[in-house]
Write an enzyme that holds these catalytic residues in place. Structure first.
Site, mmCIF file in Angstrom:
data_model
loop_
_atom_site.group_PDB
_atom_site.id
_atom_site.type_symbol
_atom_site.label_atom_id
_atom_site.label_comp_id
_atom_site.label_asym_id
_atom_site.label_seq_id
_atom_site.Cartn_x
_atom_site.Cartn_y
_atom_site.Cartn_z
ATOM 1 C CB CYS A 66 0.652 1.353 4.263
ATOM 2 S SG CYS A 66 -1.101 0.923 4.244
ATOM 3 C CB CYS A 110 -0.896 -0.038 1.240
ATOM 4 S SG CYS A 110 -1.651 1.528 1.672
#
Length: 98
Positions: free
Chosen positions: A25, A22
């Protein structure tokens, strides 16, 4: 990993659900490192990979990552999905320490 033990490990706990793939993230990694430093040993901070912990992600209805959850005495009291400013995140956590 026992999620119930994690959220009850202290009266205030911060959990981040993330994934290694991600991009949002990944951008939060340095922020979370700083958050951990600033909170020190006052608040445990757990990062949980949704791909390795599918049951916990499903049980917590994680639909967007990263998702941050603050627990107070084992109860979810705050939740945010997506990137967040370090000061905002720390503010939500520290407000429960007083």
């Amino acid at each position: 990993m026992d999620y119930n033990s994690i959220i009850n490990s202290n009266n205030v706990v911060l959990v981040e659900f993330f994934a290694t793939w991600c991009p949002h993230c990944k951008r939060m990694i340095p922020v979370m490192e700083e958050v951990k430093k600033l909170l020190g040993n006052r608040v445990p901070v757990y990062t949980i990979d949704i791909d390795e912990n599918e049951k916990e992600a499903e049980d917590n209805k994680i639909e967007t990552i990263p998702t941050f959850i603050v627990y107070h005495n084992g109860n979810q009291v705050w939740r945010h999905s997506g990137e967040i400013d370090k000061q905002d995140l720390i503010g939500h956590v520290e407000s429960l320490l007083q």
